[in-house]
Design an enzyme around this catalytic site. Structure first.
Site, PDB file in Angstrom:
ATOM      1  N   HIS A   1       0.893  -1.176   0.059  1.00 20.80           N
ATOM      2  CA  HIS A   1       0.102  -0.018   0.087  1.00 20.80           C
ATOM      3  C   HIS A   1       1.126   1.323   0.304  1.00 20.80           C
ATOM      4  CE1 HIS A   1      -3.041  -2.606   2.213  1.00 20.80           C
ATOM      5  NE2 HIS A   1      -3.569  -2.468   1.142  1.00 20.80           N
TER       6      HIS A   1
ATOM      7  N   SER B   1      -2.734  -7.669   3.156  1.00 25.87           N
ATOM      8  CA  SER B   1      -2.664  -7.434   4.488  1.00 25.87           C
ATOM      9  C   SER B   1      -3.401  -8.961   5.042  1.00 25.87           C
ATOM     10  CB  SER B   1      -4.141  -6.874   4.673  1.00 25.87           C
ATOM     11  OG  SER B   1      -3.859  -5.363   4.271  1.00 25.87           O
TER      12      SER B   1
ATOM     13  N   LYS C   1     -17.709  -6.047   6.256  1.00 29.01           N
ATOM     14  CA  LYS C   1     -16.465  -6.815   6.592  1.00 29.01           C
ATOM     15  C   LYS C   1     -16.232  -7.002   7.943  1.00 29.01           C
ATOM     16  CE  LYS C   1     -13.501  -5.930   2.245  1.00 29.01           C
ATOM     17  NZ  LYS C   1     -12.527  -5.308   2.110  1.00 29.01           N
TER      18      LYS C   1
ATOM     19  N   ARG D   1      -2.358  -6.184  -8.259  1.00 27.80           N
ATOM     20  CA  ARG D   1      -1.183  -7.063  -7.884  1.00 27.80           C
ATOM     21  C   ARG D   1      -1.135  -8.209  -8.981  1.00 27.80           C
ATOM     22  NH1 ARG D   1      -3.088  -7.775  -1.921  1.00 27.80           N
ATOM     23  NH2 ARG D   1      -5.024  -7.435  -3.087  1.00 27.80           N
TER      24      ARG D   1
HETATM   25  P1  ADP Z   1      -9.921  -3.269  -0.005  1.00 26.61           P
HETATM   26  O1  ADP Z   1     -10.629  -3.922   1.088  1.00 26.61           O
HETATM   27  O2  ADP Z   1     -10.664  -2.189  -0.645  1.00 26.61           O
HETATM   28  O3  ADP Z   1      -9.661  -4.205  -1.221  1.00 26.61           O
HETATM   29  P2  ADP Z   1      -7.124  -3.239   0.752  1.00 26.61           P
HETATM   30  O4  ADP Z   1      -6.513  -2.673   1.735  1.00 26.61           O
HETATM   31  O5  ADP Z   1      -6.992  -4.704   0.526  1.00 26.61           O
HETATM   32  O6  ADP Z   1      -8.731  -2.672   0.546  1.00 26.61           O
HETATM   33  O7  ADP Z   1      -6.311  -2.758  -0.496  1.00 26.61           O
HETATM   34  C1  ADP Z   1      -6.611  -1.434  -1.125  1.00 26.61           C
HETATM   35  C2  ADP Z   1      -6.265  -1.384  -2.608  1.00 26.61           C
HETATM   36  O8  ADP Z   1      -4.590  -1.525  -2.528  1.00 26.61           O
HETATM   37  C3  ADP Z   1      -6.811  -2.200  -3.519  1.00 26.61           C
HETATM   38  O9  ADP Z   1      -6.788  -1.736  -5.005  1.00 26.61           O
HETATM   39  C4  ADP Z   1      -5.528  -3.556  -3.664  1.00 26.61           C
HETATM   40  O10 ADP Z   1      -5.444  -4.219  -4.857  1.00 26.61           O
HETATM   41  C5  ADP Z   1      -4.333  -2.897  -3.396  1.00 26.61           C
HETATM   42  N1  ADP Z   1      -3.107  -3.249  -2.963  1.00 26.61           N
HETATM   43  C6  ADP Z   1      -3.271  -3.996  -1.817  1.00 26.61           C
HETATM   44  N2  ADP Z   1      -1.878  -4.750  -1.667  1.00 26.61           N
HETATM   45  C7  ADP Z   1      -1.033  -4.064  -2.786  1.00 26.61           C
HETATM   46  C8  ADP Z   1       0.199  -4.385  -3.129  1.00 26.61           C
HETATM   47  N3  ADP Z   1       0.915  -5.049  -2.440  1.00 26.61           N
HETATM   48  N4  ADP Z   1       0.581  -3.876  -4.437  1.00 26.61           N
HETATM   49  C9  ADP Z   1      -0.495  -3.028  -5.095  1.00 26.61           C
HETATM   50  N5  ADP Z   1      -1.544  -2.530  -4.666  1.00 26.61           N
HETATM   51  C10 ADP Z   1      -1.898  -3.288  -3.568  1.00 26.61           C
END
Ligand code: ADP
Length: 156
Positions: A17, A128, A41, A90
């Site tokens: 992130h 996460s 969630k 990703r």
């Molecule tokens: P959500 O529950 O809204 O998907 P996340 O916190 O899981 O929230 O992710 C927020 C955004 O960040 C999403 O678009 C996800 O694809 C992206 N994301 C998560 N991890 C990575 C990573 N390692 N590299 C690039 N983008 C990421």
């Protein structure tokens, strides 16, 4: 002023992130990192913890501000004058979900664009979920999350 919003659960915020946040902050004048609560969630960290972790992790990036919403992200974007929602990709497996989400957001307000940044090399596997799973199984996560996030894990 070109403003963008980067919404997510950030449960917790990872180095994946943070990489997206830094890269977006190079492209936009202002980036709002929006910790979003989805009533459907269940989260590992509380809303307050997720917000504080994000704030502490982004504190050295001057044009980034961490905010919160429990409402519709597109409406928050509009309220803040953001024309762009930033999301990260990703792998192909992210595509289906992100494609539908972008379409849903377009349905709500078609003046707001969703733009995607691809994960940097070496960061694409960080999620996460893995971070929480690794931590609970005693795998060292110190290279996967910002320092403040480690602190919140240790408090648990
Ligand atoms: P959500 O529950 O809204 O998907 P996340 O916190 O899981 O929230 O992710 C927020 C955004 O960040 C999403 O678009 C996800 O694809 C992206 N994301 C998560 N991890 C990575 C990573 N390692 N590299 C690039 N983008 C990421």
């Amino acid at each position: 002023m070109k403003k963008a919003i980067y919404p997510g659960s950030f449960d917790p915020l990872t180095n994946g992130h943070l990489d997206i946040i830094k890269r977006a902050s190079d492209v936009f004048d202002k980036v709002y990192v929006c910790v979003a609560d989805n009533p459907m969630k269940k989260y590992f960290f509380t809303t307050e913890e997720r917000l504080n972790m994000a704030k502490e992790s982004c504190k050295d990036i001057p044009n980034v501000e961490v905010i919160y919403t429990d409402g519709v992200v597109v409406n928050k974007a509009h309220e803040l004058g953001c024309k762009v929602i930033v999301r990260g990709l990703r792998a192909v497996t992210d595509f289906e979900f992100e494609f539908q989400l972008a379409a849903a957001n377009e349905f709500i307000n078609d003046e707001i664009e969703t733009m995607f940044l691809m994960a940097s090399s070496g960061k694409g596997f960080i999620s996460s979920s893995y971070v929480k799973d690794f931590y609970l199984n005693n795998v060292d996560i110190s290279s996967l999350v910002p320092e403040p996030v480690l602190k919140y894990f240790k408090k648990r």
